[in-house]
Design an enzyme around this catalytic site. Structure first.
Site, short mmCIF file in Angstrom:
data_model
loop_
_atom_site.label_atom_id
_atom_site.label_comp_id
_atom_site.label_asym_id
_atom_site.label_seq_id
_atom_site.Cartn_x
_atom_site.Cartn_y
_atom_site.Cartn_z
N ILE A 1 46.38 38.94 96.17
CA ILE A 1 47.17 39.00 95.04
C ILE A 1 47.18 39.76 93.88
CG2 ILE A 1 49.04 36.52 95.50
CD1 ILE A 1 46.66 36.26 92.57
N GLY A 2 46.00 40.43 94.34
CA GLY A 2 44.97 41.84 93.04
C GLY A 2 44.18 42.42 93.70
N CYS A 3 44.30 43.58 93.03
CA CYS A 3 42.64 44.28 93.46
C CYS A 3 41.74 44.88 92.79
CB CYS A 3 43.46 45.16 94.64
SG CYS A 3 41.63 46.96 94.89
N GLY B 1 38.49 46.20 90.14
CA GLY B 1 36.96 47.79 90.64
C GLY B 1 36.32 47.05 91.40
N LEU C 1 38.56 41.54 95.29
CA LEU C 1 39.68 41.05 95.31
C LEU C 1 39.99 40.14 95.02
CD1 LEU C 1 40.40 42.29 98.91
CD2 LEU C 1 41.42 43.46 97.53
N LYS D 1 38.55 35.31 92.50
CA LYS D 1 38.53 36.57 92.72
C LYS D 1 37.19 36.12 93.38
CE LYS D 1 37.72 38.87 89.00
NZ LYS D 1 37.06 39.07 87.21
N ASP E 1 37.30 46.12 78.62
CA ASP E 1 38.97 46.76 79.21
C ASP E 1 40.16 45.71 79.05
OD1 ASP E 1 39.55 47.47 81.46
OD2 ASP E 1 38.63 46.33 83.49
#
Length: 312
Positions: free
Chosen positions: A30-32, A34, A37, A52, A151
């Site tokens: 569902i996400g990527c 730095g 995944l 994660k 961040d």
């Protein structure tokens, strides 16, 4: 791995996570980020979590893993992503959080087709700004030791099913111990959100986080990315500053928000956002000041809506 607040009988094992993600099948991504995944998983009790999985090939994996565990183990707030725990197995490093049904703010502002079902109106955007600011205020002022996030960006502000905002991804964060106002470290963060002073020295500060949060406020107001895909387009901060200097600041507001009756409030928030992205760190407001300002704007918004309902 034991989810925070759960009993020993609910301890999760790596096999549970493997089963819930079908051995981290690509269909569960569902996400990527730095450093790895993010996968969606449904646990045996029906709970939905985001996992994660840090990339073992990244040289900074251990540092990011430790930073996130350290930060979220001590920082508990309604506007910080709920941290369930972590799992270490061989070269695998897994971080487990509550799953957020509405994804990230970045998704809603930049990655959806412009239709009624994906539109964030101004009251909703203000709500997101308020929640994110309160989460940031907690790590800057209440959590001991204080935390500089490093961040802050729209993809690290997650939204639950009620569009409540949560600050997420503490992999680049650093703890600030007493008598220190900054941490010396390598230059990181995401293009478009990096404070100008970070290019002059490897010093991360709370005021640097404020610059990044100011960029997020500009995204909410304009609907634009910090760095446009078109190479000839100007960066968001520079474009907004030029429009303000020309007296055409009303034109920076997201076209979908104009004519809705909230222009005066949005321009007030625009002024606050521009203070946050001031090139001089000492001129930027603290997060407490921004929280107070957004709260007052929210109170005025409620009064305005109340009057509108009575008139109708």
């Amino acid at each position: 791995m034991v989810p925070r607040g759960k009993g020993e009988e609910n301890k999760l094992k790596l096999t549970d996570l493997l089963k819930a993600t079908k051995n981290f099948d690509k269909d569960h991504i569902i996400g990527c980020g730095g450093y790895g995944l993010v996968y969606k998983a449904e646990l045996p009790d029906g709970s939905k979590v985001a996992i994660k999985k840090l990339n073992s090939e990244m040289c900074l994996m251990e540092r990011e893993f430790s930073a996130e565990v350290d930060a979220l183990s001590m920082a508990h707030h309604d506007n910080l992503v709920p941290f369930w725990g972590y799992c270490i197995q061989g070269n695998s490093r897994l971080l487990i959080y509550s799953y957020m049904e509405n994804g990230s703010l970045d998704d809603w502002l930049h990655n959806r087709e412009p239709d009624a079902s994906s539109f964030l109106d101004w009251p909703m955007r203000l709500k997101v700004a308020q929640g994110a600011s309160q989460g940031l205020s907690y790590i800057h002022n209440v959590c001991k030791p204080h935390i500089v996030h490093r961040d802050i960006k729209s993809s690290n502000i997650l939204l639950d099913k009620e569009f409540k905002a949560y600050v997420a991804d503490f992999g680049l964060s650093r703890l600030i111990f007493p008598n220190n106002t900054h941490v010396t470290t390598e230059l990181v963060s995401t293009l478009g959100y990096i404070p100008p002073e970070y290019g002059q020295g490897w010093v991360a500060t709370l005021r640097g986080d404020m610059y990044s949060f100011g960029v997020v406020l500009l995204e909410l107001l304009t609907g634009r990315r910090p760095v446009q895909i078109c190479p000839k387009s100007k960066e968001l901060v520079k474009w907004v500053q030029e429009m303000r200097s020309n007296g055409t600041q009303i034109e920076v507001l997201d076209p979908t928000l104009r004519g809705t009756g909230y222009e005066e409030q949005m321009l007030e928030v625009l002024e606050a956002a521009c203070r946050c992205v001031d090139p001089n760190p000492g001129m930027r407001p603290t997060i407490q000041e921004v929280v107070s300002f957004l709260t007052s704007i929210g109170t005025n918004l409620q009064k305005q809506n109340s009057v509108s309902i009575q008139c109708n």
